[in-house]
Write a protein that holds these residues in place. Structure first.
Motif, PDB file in Angstrom:
ATOM      1  N   GLN A 159       0.791  -1.225   0.000  1.00 20.56           N
ATOM      2  CA  GLN A 159       0.000   0.000   0.000  1.00 20.56           C
ATOM      3  C   GLN A 159       0.828   1.283   0.000  1.00 20.56           C
ATOM      4  N   ASP A 160       2.119   1.204   0.300  1.00 23.68           N
ATOM      5  CA  ASP A 160       2.951   2.409   0.355  1.00 23.68           C
ATOM      6  C   ASP A 160       4.104   2.378  -0.647  1.00 23.68           C
ATOM      7  N   MET A 161       3.863   1.875  -1.836  1.00 27.06           N
ATOM      8  CA  MET A 161       4.924   1.782  -2.840  1.00 27.06           C
ATOM      9  C   MET A 161       5.210   3.157  -3.447  1.00 27.06           C
ATOM     10  N   GLU A 162       6.459   3.348  -3.857  1.00 29.32           N
ATOM     11  CA  GLU A 162       6.850   4.597  -4.516  1.00 29.32           C
ATOM     12  C   GLU A 162       6.651   4.497  -6.025  1.00 29.32           C
ATOM     13  N   SER A 163       6.830   3.279  -6.569  1.00 34.53           N
ATOM     14  CA  SER A 163       6.703   3.096  -8.014  1.00 34.53           C
ATOM     15  C   SER A 163       6.393   1.641  -8.326  1.00 34.53           C
ATOM     16  N   VAL A 164       5.929   1.418  -9.553  1.00 36.70           N
ATOM     17  CA  VAL A 164       5.675   0.069 -10.069  1.00 36.70           C
ATOM     18  C   VAL A 164       6.076   0.064 -11.537  1.00 36.70           C
ATOM     19  N   PRO A 171       8.401   2.157 -15.972  1.00 33.31           N
ATOM     20  CA  PRO A 171       8.243   2.598 -14.585  1.00 33.31           C
ATOM     21  C   PRO A 171       7.220   3.735 -14.474  1.00 33.31           C
ATOM     22  N   PHE A 172       6.349   3.617 -13.486  1.00 31.27           N
ATOM     23  CA  PHE A 172       5.371   4.656 -13.167  1.00 31.27           C
ATOM     24  C   PHE A 172       5.539   4.990 -11.687  1.00 31.27           C
ATOM     25  N   PHE A 173       5.625   6.298 -11.386  1.00 29.11           N
ATOM     26  CA  PHE A 173       5.794   6.736 -10.010  1.00 29.11           C
ATOM     27  C   PHE A 173       4.443   7.068  -9.400  1.00 29.11           C
ATOM     28  N   ILE A 174       4.268   6.678  -8.155  1.00 32.74           N
ATOM     29  CA  ILE A 174       2.979   6.815  -7.468  1.00 32.74           C
ATOM     30  C   ILE A 174       2.972   8.083  -6.627  1.00 32.74           C
TER      31      ILE A 174
END
Length: 175
Positions: free
Chosen positions: A35-40, A50-53
């Protein structure tokens, strides 16, 4: 990043707002870990991008509502709809004992407590109701159900999966 270096985390299943927010259905038993990811990495054709959240919120158990930095409109969200979501293998929590990730046991030797060594695990078929070890025995494919009662030991150091299968199951494939 290459797909072989990543694991599948889930899929973008729907839009949440007119401002580009999307909902990712997480394919995990422990969604709170993500739930606390910076990117996927978002699957785009054969590539992982890469996509930043910016913001995320876990809802309805395994659904993660996400606002990505570069997805600001409904059209942007449409462009990534139904895409797979991936993370590097290094992000997987370590498992111990007889718990394992499918990719982890590929190329392990399959050993039955009564029969002995009988092949090498070449894959896991999880498209059926019961997941199956796909074991190669000199060109003969042996399918063994991945049932907890059958799995006696995951020997990570020795790269072996020790099984106790019902009498005759292995022989059925080799006769």
């Amino acid at each position: 990043m290459r797909k072989e270096e990543c694991f599948y985390l889930g899929k973008i299943v729907r839009k949440h707002s007119f401002k580009g927010e999307v909902v990712i259905k997480l394919d995990t038993d422990e969604p709170e870990l993500y739930q606390d990811m910076e990117s996927v990495f978002v699957e785009h054709g054969k590539d992982l991008i890469p996509f930043f959240i910016e913001e995320s919120l876990l809802q309805k158990g395994n659904q993660l509502r996400v606002r990505f930095e570069t997805v600001d409109t409904e059209q942007d969200a449409d462009a990534i709809m139904n895409s797979g979501i991936y993370l590097p293998l290094a992000f997987l929590p370590k498992l111990t004992g007889n718990k394992f990730y499918f990719h982890e046991v590929i190329n392990f030797t399959a050993v039955d407590v009564n029969y002995g060594e009988f092949g090498v695990i070449k894959g896991i078929n999880d498209s059926t109701a019961q997941a199956l070890f796909e074991i190669d025995n000199n060109g003969v494919e042996i399918l063994i159900p991945m049932i907890d009662e059958f799995i006696k030991e995951i020997d990570r150091k020795g790269k072996r999966v020790v099984l106790k299968t019902p009498p005759g199951l292995i022989e059925m494939y080799l006769s």
